[in-house]
Structure formats: structure tokens, C-alpha cells
Scaffold this motif. Structure first.
Motif, PDB file in Angstrom:
ATOM      1  N   PHE A  82       0.764  -1.514  -0.336  1.00  0.00           N
ATOM      2  CA  PHE A  82      -0.263  -0.080  -0.729  1.00  0.00           C
ATOM      3  C   PHE A  82       1.222   1.229  -0.559  1.00  0.00           C
ATOM      4  O   PHE A  82       1.724   1.802   0.647  1.00  0.00           O
ATOM      5  N   GLN A  83       0.862   1.731  -0.857  1.00  0.00           N
ATOM      6  CA  GLN A  83       1.445   3.956  -0.126  1.00  0.00           C
ATOM      7  C   GLN A  83      -0.026   3.995   0.299  1.00  0.00           C
ATOM      8  O   GLN A  83      -1.098   4.967  -0.774  1.00  0.00           O
ATOM      9  N   TYR A  84      -0.268   4.773   0.963  1.00  0.00           N
ATOM     10  CA  TYR A  84      -1.065   5.041   1.958  1.00  0.00           C
ATOM     11  C   TYR A  84      -1.366   6.530   2.320  1.00  0.00           C
ATOM     12  O   TYR A  84      -0.387   6.743   2.370  1.00  0.00           O
ATOM     13  N   TYR A  85      -2.319   6.870   3.419  1.00  0.00           N
ATOM     14  CA  TYR A  85      -2.732   7.870   3.593  1.00  0.00           C
ATOM     15  C   TYR A  85      -1.118   8.122   4.490  1.00  0.00           C
ATOM     16  O   TYR A  85      -0.752   7.237   5.513  1.00  0.00           O
ATOM     17  N   GLU A  86      -0.726   9.315   5.126  1.00  0.00           N
ATOM     18  CA  GLU A  86       0.570   9.247   5.805  1.00  0.00           C
ATOM     19  C   GLU A  86       0.634   9.684   7.284  1.00  0.00           C
ATOM     20  O   GLU A  86      -1.334  10.403   7.750  1.00  0.00           O
ATOM     21  N   SER A  87       0.865   9.239   8.948  1.00  0.00           N
ATOM     22  CA  SER A  87       0.555   9.366   9.716  1.00  0.00           C
ATOM     23  C   SER A  87       2.254   9.440  10.346  1.00  0.00           C
ATOM     24  O   SER A  87       3.163   8.985  10.215  1.00  0.00           O
ATOM     25  N   TYR A  88       2.687  10.435  11.500  1.00  0.00           N
ATOM     26  CA  TYR A  88       4.102  10.834  11.934  1.00  0.00           C
ATOM     27  C   TYR A  88       3.501  10.378  13.663  1.00  0.00           C
ATOM     28  O   TYR A  88       3.939  10.363  14.410  1.00  0.00           O
ATOM     29  N   ASP A  89       3.415   8.059  13.551  1.00  0.00           N
ATOM     30  CA  ASP A  89       3.206   8.339  14.979  1.00  0.00           C
ATOM     31  C   ASP A  89       3.223   6.140  14.373  1.00  0.00           C
ATOM     32  O   ASP A  89       2.792   5.485  13.405  1.00  0.00           O
ATOM     33  N   PRO A  90       3.961   5.354  15.470  1.00  0.00           N
ATOM     34  CA  PRO A  90       4.655   3.941  15.574  1.00  0.00           C
ATOM     35  C   PRO A  90       2.618   3.658  15.044  1.00  0.00           C
ATOM     36  O   PRO A  90       3.095   2.558  14.471  1.00  0.00           O
ATOM     37  N   THR A  91       2.101   4.038  16.348  1.00  0.00           N
ATOM     38  CA  THR A  91       0.980   3.338  15.657  1.00  0.00           C
ATOM     39  C   THR A  91       0.092   3.792  15.318  1.00  0.00           C
ATOM     40  O   THR A  91      -0.274   4.961  14.666  1.00  0.00           O
ATOM     41  N   PRO A  92      -0.343   2.856  13.776  1.00  0.00           N
ATOM     42  CA  PRO A  92      -1.500   3.178  13.070  1.00  0.00           C
ATOM     43  C   PRO A  92      -2.566   3.615  13.068  1.00  0.00           C
ATOM     44  O   PRO A  92      -3.037   3.731  14.528  1.00  0.00           O
ATOM     45  N   LEU A  93      -3.890   4.553  12.296  1.00  0.00           N
ATOM     46  CA  LEU A  93      -3.882   5.250  12.339  1.00  0.00           C
ATOM     47  C   LEU A  93      -5.413   3.826  12.063  1.00  0.00           C
ATOM     48  O   LEU A  93      -5.462   3.303  12.046  1.00  0.00           O
ATOM     49  N   PRO A  94      -6.517   3.798  13.090  1.00  0.00           N
ATOM     50  CA  PRO A  94      -8.135   2.928  12.967  1.00  0.00           C
ATOM     51  C   PRO A  94      -7.916   2.750  11.171  1.00  0.00           C
ATOM     52  O   PRO A  94      -7.826   1.831  10.871  1.00  0.00           O
ATOM     53  N   ILE A  95      -8.270   3.759  10.067  1.00  0.00           N
ATOM     54  CA  ILE A  95      -8.248   2.995   8.703  1.00  0.00           C
ATOM     55  C   ILE A  95      -7.509   2.286   8.067  1.00  0.00           C
ATOM     56  O   ILE A  95      -7.500   1.689   7.079  1.00  0.00           O
ATOM     57  N   HIS A  96      -5.971   2.650   9.370  1.00  0.00           N
ATOM     58  CA  HIS A  96      -4.734   1.203   8.348  1.00  0.00           C
ATOM     59  C   HIS A  96      -5.265   0.564   8.556  1.00  0.00           C
ATOM     60  O   HIS A  96      -4.975  -0.935   8.112  1.00  0.00           O
ATOM     61  N   TYR A  97      -5.702  -0.374  10.173  1.00  0.00           N
ATOM     62  CA  TYR A  97      -5.782  -0.875  10.636  1.00  0.00           C
ATOM     63  C   TYR A  97      -6.859  -2.508   9.832  1.00  0.00           C
ATOM     64  O   TYR A  97      -7.039  -3.390   9.352  1.00  0.00           O
ATOM     65  N   ARG A  98      -7.557  -1.061   9.456  1.00  0.00           N
ATOM     66  CA  ARG A  98      -9.445  -1.834   8.850  1.00  0.00           C
ATOM     67  C   ARG A  98      -8.534  -2.189   7.418  1.00  0.00           C
ATOM     68  O   ARG A  98      -9.250  -2.975   7.161  1.00  0.00           O
ATOM     69  N   ASP A  99      -7.734  -1.223   6.873  1.00  0.00           N
ATOM     70  CA  ASP A  99      -8.084  -1.704   5.142  1.00  0.00           C
ATOM     71  C   ASP A  99      -6.694  -3.102   5.602  1.00  0.00           C
ATOM     72  O   ASP A  99      -6.900  -3.795   4.415  1.00  0.00           O
ATOM     73  N   PHE A 100      -5.595  -2.881   6.032  1.00  0.00           N
ATOM     74  CA  PHE A 100      -4.556  -3.894   6.119  1.00  0.00           C
ATOM     75  C   PHE A 100      -5.218  -4.448   6.307  1.00  0.00           C
ATOM     76  O   PHE A 100      -4.729  -5.789   5.939  1.00  0.00           O
ATOM     77  N   ARG A 101      -5.902  -4.801   7.452  1.00  0.00           N
ATOM     78  CA  ARG A 101      -6.224  -6.528   7.864  1.00  0.00           C
ATOM     79  C   ARG A 101      -7.711  -7.102   6.525  1.00  0.00           C
ATOM     80  O   ARG A 101      -7.132  -7.857   6.627  1.00  0.00           O
ATOM     81  N   ALA A 102      -8.259  -6.175   6.019  1.00  0.00           N
ATOM     82  CA  ALA A 102      -9.201  -6.484   5.155  1.00  0.00           C
ATOM     83  C   ALA A 102      -8.449  -7.501   4.162  1.00  0.00           C
ATOM     84  O   ALA A 102      -8.870  -8.489   3.694  1.00  0.00           O
ATOM     85  N   ILE A 103      -7.044  -6.565   3.597  1.00  0.00           N
ATOM     86  CA  ILE A 103      -6.235  -6.879   3.108  1.00  0.00           C
ATOM     87  C   ILE A 103      -5.774  -8.680   2.927  1.00  0.00           C
ATOM     88  O   ILE A 103      -5.206  -9.024   2.438  1.00  0.00           O
ATOM     89  N   SER A 104      -5.142  -8.461   4.884  1.00  0.00           N
ATOM     90  CA  SER A 104      -4.392 -10.145   4.911  1.00  0.00           C
ATOM     91  C   SER A 104      -5.647 -10.366   5.028  1.00  0.00           C
ATOM     92  O   SER A 104      -5.479 -11.544   4.768  1.00  0.00           O
ATOM     93  N   ASP A 105      -6.805 -10.494   5.377  1.00  0.00           N
ATOM     94  CA  ASP A 105      -7.157 -11.550   5.426  1.00  0.00           C
ATOM     95  C   ASP A 105      -8.578 -12.203   4.138  1.00  0.00           C
ATOM     96  O   ASP A 105      -8.834 -12.905   4.270  1.00  0.00           O
ATOM     97  N   ALA A 106      -7.715 -10.745   2.777  1.00  0.00           N
ATOM     98  CA  ALA A 106      -9.051 -11.923   2.322  1.00  0.00           C
ATOM     99  C   ALA A 106      -7.359 -12.811   1.254  1.00  0.00           C
ATOM    100  O   ALA A 106      -7.814 -13.345  -0.009  1.00  0.00           O
ATOM    101  N   GLY A 107      -6.875 -12.783   1.958  1.00  0.00           N
ATOM    102  CA  GLY A 107      -5.267 -14.264   1.501  1.00  0.00           C
ATOM    103  C   GLY A 107      -4.171 -13.693   1.082  1.00  0.00           C
ATOM    104  O   GLY A 107      -3.286 -13.913   0.703  1.00  0.00           O
ATOM    105  N   ALA A 108      -3.913 -12.084   1.463  1.00  0.00           N
ATOM    106  CA  ALA A 108      -2.404 -11.678   1.391  1.00  0.00           C
ATOM    107  C   ALA A 108      -2.050 -12.020   2.459  1.00  0.00           C
ATOM    108  O   ALA A 108      -1.707 -11.890   3.409  1.00  0.00           O
TER     109      ALA A 108
END
Length: 208
Positions: A82-108
Motif C-alpha cells: 500500500f501507498q497509503y495515507y501518511e501518519s507520523y506515529d508508530p501506531t497506525p490510524l484506525p483506517i490503516h488497521y481496517r484496510d490492511f487487515r481486510a487485504i490480509s484476510d482476503a489472502g495476502a
């Protein structure tokens, strides 16, 4: 793109038009079948490929998940970036969690964020690996209010007999704006401690 083709370099996440940009690249090596696929959700819109213009693949998460599921069904180990929305924090944003997890659960088997200007958390999901952001590798942002922008990960993934075995985490620090070097033992310990503290190591996503 012509230079890539002349050198027989493979590329994904972009292309001559939107159709090509959204296609996965497949590779077979030592009996392992890999598929690489990626997209850019942040834009700006001018960089996205269209039906008649080259550029980056614009993220369509539903379509991306469907393609990953299809490739996984064909026995490919899918690596999605992903080239995703930027965040200057080691903890991802809620939208990061949602979309990265969805793609992982799709089988990546691996989902990796290329956008982060500083290293971000990692996560395990049923033996699949997510790294939300690797950090600045080769250049950029030596002098900021966030000293972690000098830090980065190189993830070296290990596969054998069609299975993903795990990742070796290499850590670097940027010098002179364009020279990454291996971290010292003390620097590495500090970086890993911080990243591990904000990471989610749950193995079974059903228990969330």
C-alpha cells in the motif's frame, strides 16, 4: 516503463494504463509461486493511471481483495503493498488497521505499507504478516520534529515449499540524507522495543 522492459524488470502497482497498473506480477522460484500486487490510495489524483494515461494503480479495495482471493486460490503466495495515507506515529490510524487487515484476510500472506516516513507497528494474523510502515529507507526527512524519520526496516521474508516461514527484521538509520546504515545494537534494541510495544501480536483474528 520502456526502460524497465528493456532491462526485463518486473513491476507492479503502476503501469501504462489503469488495467495494467492493477495487474499482479507473478513469479515462480524454487517451486514457490509468488504474486505481487499493490496500489496507491493517497494520490494525489494526478499520479493515478487512467484508461489512457500511465501512472500508479488507484486503490479499489473490493476489487483488490477479489483479485488476491483469486490468486490465492491458484496457489500463489500473495504479497500486497500500500501507498497509503501518511501518519507520523508508530501506531497506525484506525483506517490503516481496517484496510490492511481486510487485504490480509482476503489472502495476502504479507501486507506492507510503503508510505510511512517513520517505522510503524507490525501484526500477525493467522500466520500472515502485516507491517504498517517500513520508514524512510534511502532518503528524506533527516531533520524533523520526529527523530524516528531517520529509522527504517528492511523486511527479509523467508519461504519454503510453498509456505511463509517468517521475517528477518533488518533495521537501518539514515545518515547524510541519503545513506542508510545498519543500526548499532543499542539503536536497534530501542527501535524494536518501541515498535513491538505498539504492535499487535494476536495470531487468531477471530479472538479480536
Amino acid at each position: 516503463i520502456d526502460l524497465y522492459k528493456q532491462r526485463k524488470w518486473l513491476y507492479f502497482g503502476g503501469g501504462e494504463n489503469s488495467q495494467r497498473a492493477n495487474q499482479a506480477v507473478t513469479v515462480t522460484d524454487h517451486g514457490n509461486k509468488f504474486a505481487f500486487i499493490g496500489c496507491n490510495i493517497a494520490g494525489p489524483p494526478a499520479v493515478w493511471a487512467t484508461s489512457s494515461k500511465p501512472g500508479a494503480a488507484k486503490c479499489d479495495l473490493e476489487s483488490l481483495a477479489g483479485e488476491i482471493g483469486r490468486l490465492r486460490g491458484q496457489g500463489y503466495l500473495v504479497i500486497a503493498t500500500f501507498q497509503y495515507y501518511e501518519s507520523y506515529d508508530p501506531t497506525p490510524l484506525p483506517i490503516h488497521y481496517r484496510d490492511f487487515r481486510a487485504i490480509s484476510d482476503a489472502g495476502a500472506v504479507i501486507v506492507s505499507g510503503s508510505q510511512a516516513h517513520l517505522p510503524q507497528a507490525m501484526e500477525l494474523r493467522d500466520n500472515r504478516f502485516i507491517h504498517y510502515g517500513l520508514g524512510n529507507l534511502f532518503f528524506d526527512q533527516m531533520e524533523t520534529n520526529w527523530p524516528q524519520t531517520r529509522n527504517a526496516f528492511i523486511d527479509r521474508h523467508v519461504f519454503y515449499a510453498g509456505k511463509y516461514l517468517g521475517v528477518e527484521l533488518l533495521t537501518t538509520r539514515l545518515e547524510d540524507y541519503t545513506r542508510p546504515r545498519p543500526m548499532s545494537a543499542a539503536e536497534r534494541a530501542e527501535e524494536l522495543r518501541m515498535i513491538f510495544d505498539v504492535s499487535n501480536w494476536k495470531i487468531d483474528p477471530k479472538k479480536e
